[in-house]
Motif scaffolding. Sequence first.
Motif, PDB file in Angstrom:
ATOM      1  N   LYS A  59       9.659  59.212  52.258  1.00  0.00           N
ATOM      2  CA  LYS A  59       9.558  60.540  51.599  1.00  0.00           C
ATOM      3  C   LYS A  59       9.898  60.390  50.052  1.00  0.00           C
ATOM      4  O   LYS A  59       9.380  60.689  49.130  1.00  0.00           O
ATOM      5  N   TRP A  60      11.125  59.493  49.916  1.00  0.00           N
ATOM      6  CA  TRP A  60      11.328  59.207  48.498  1.00  0.00           C
ATOM      7  C   TRP A  60      10.358  58.512  47.606  1.00  0.00           C
ATOM      8  O   TRP A  60      10.129  58.493  46.626  1.00  0.00           O
ATOM      9  N   LEU A  66       4.453  59.842  43.144  1.00  0.00           N
ATOM     10  CA  LEU A  66       3.524  61.145  42.648  1.00  0.00           C
ATOM     11  C   LEU A  66       3.995  61.722  41.359  1.00  0.00           C
ATOM     12  O   LEU A  66       3.065  61.843  40.575  1.00  0.00           O
ATOM     13  N   ALA A  67       5.327  61.796  41.188  1.00  0.00           N
ATOM     14  CA  ALA A  67       6.033  62.467  40.261  1.00  0.00           C
ATOM     15  C   ALA A  67       5.993  61.392  38.991  1.00  0.00           C
ATOM     16  O   ALA A  67       5.608  61.526  37.763  1.00  0.00           O
ATOM     17  N   ALA A 104      18.791  68.137  37.347  1.00  0.00           N
ATOM     18  CA  ALA A 104      20.023  67.791  38.061  1.00  0.00           C
ATOM     19  C   ALA A 104      20.753  69.173  38.373  1.00  0.00           C
ATOM     20  O   ALA A 104      21.428  69.294  39.366  1.00  0.00           O
ATOM     21  N   PHE A 105      20.991  69.868  37.230  1.00  0.00           N
ATOM     22  CA  PHE A 105      21.958  71.021  37.317  1.00  0.00           C
ATOM     23  C   PHE A 105      21.166  71.791  38.111  1.00  0.00           C
ATOM     24  O   PHE A 105      21.831  72.536  39.236  1.00  0.00           O
ATOM     25  N   ALA A 106      19.726  72.255  38.109  1.00  0.00           N
ATOM     26  CA  ALA A 106      18.983  73.088  38.962  1.00  0.00           C
ATOM     27  C   ALA A 106      19.070  72.811  40.423  1.00  0.00           C
ATOM     28  O   ALA A 106      19.224  73.697  41.394  1.00  0.00           O
ATOM     29  N   ASN A 157      13.415  60.964  38.108  1.00  0.00           N
ATOM     30  CA  ASN A 157      14.694  60.388  37.960  1.00  0.00           C
ATOM     31  C   ASN A 157      15.654  61.147  38.914  1.00  0.00           C
ATOM     32  O   ASN A 157      16.529  60.562  39.553  1.00  0.00           O
ATOM     33  N   VAL A 158      15.664  62.426  39.034  1.00  0.00           N
ATOM     34  CA  VAL A 158      16.373  63.078  40.035  1.00  0.00           C
ATOM     35  C   VAL A 158      15.900  62.699  41.714  1.00  0.00           C
ATOM     36  O   VAL A 158      16.920  62.513  42.373  1.00  0.00           O
ATOM     37  N   LEU A 159      14.703  62.590  41.767  1.00  0.00           N
ATOM     38  CA  LEU A 159      14.229  61.929  43.160  1.00  0.00           C
ATOM     39  C   LEU A 159      14.968  60.673  43.398  1.00  0.00           C
ATOM     40  O   LEU A 159      15.207  60.382  44.618  1.00  0.00           O
ATOM     41  N   ILE A 160      14.790  59.713  42.430  1.00  0.00           N
ATOM     42  CA  ILE A 160      15.482  58.424  42.448  1.00  0.00           C
ATOM     43  C   ILE A 160      16.959  58.596  42.602  1.00  0.00           C
ATOM     44  O   ILE A 160      17.548  57.586  43.384  1.00  0.00           O
TER      45      ILE A 160
END
Length: 308
Positions: A59-60, A66-67, A104-106, A157-160
Amino acid sequence: MRPTHLCLAVLVTAAWGVNFTVIEIGLDHFPPLLFSALRFLAAALPAVFFVGRPKVAWKWILGVGLALGVAKFGLLFVGMDAGMPAGLSSLVLQIQAVFTALIAFAVLGERPTRVRLLGMAVALCGVGVAAVDEGTGGPLGAFVLVIAAAVCWGVSNVLIRKASPPDSLNFMVWVSTVPVVPLLLLSLLTEGPSADLAALRALDWQGIGVIMYVAWVTTVFGFGVWGWLLRRHPASTVAPFSLLVPVFGMSSAALFLGEPVSNLRWCAAALLVGGVALTSLAPASTASPGGVRTEGVPDSAERPAVNV
């Protein structure tokens, strides 16, 4: 950091900065989405047969593919093809650090410190100055596409960060397998089979060299060495070198493409690099076991965002 490691860090950031000039040259040979698809195809093959099985959940890999691969690089290549200069692209794209912190905050609840908020404000001012500069000599639509690419980079970046891959080279090679088919389909739909076939039939040694550079030098070599450095040094030691990317990007574009660097662009560069430095390198807020967030505690798991 040893002198050899220092040289490697500078070499990688130089390769990533020059990459924008190479992309500009490649866009003279290929439609942008086809070019991006070929880049990821060359990065994935044959490396995927030598890096071993994926070390994170699929999934990652799919999410980042994709992103980062489809959205970020698709928008970047289309934006540069629409007229966004290579040097300015290397600079403006660094606003991803601000979008990463906001996302990352959200999503992760990572509350930014006051220093990071100041850095975001300074970087945004830099983007504003760059927009004024581009508005006097280039298409603002292309500028907006590169900003959108930076947003997508922040998402990846957040997904990573969530995936926390133990081997960055293995991760990026597998991620490179994801965008190939979607980008090819988008290219066929928007750029047309005739344009794609014409580019492939006209393929020459310069075109092959461009694809090999953006695939093997920036992705395989760049991420391999960067991950190797991160395993041997704290992220806070390695991260500052990424701020050299727009320096090499603007310099190489001026040297090889003859792109002018106006006083406004130098001002934008100073604001953006300074703001990104504050945003990326300032200590992060962390959560205590009881859920209370405290400021000024470095996050050892944090990894700097880099160009690929």
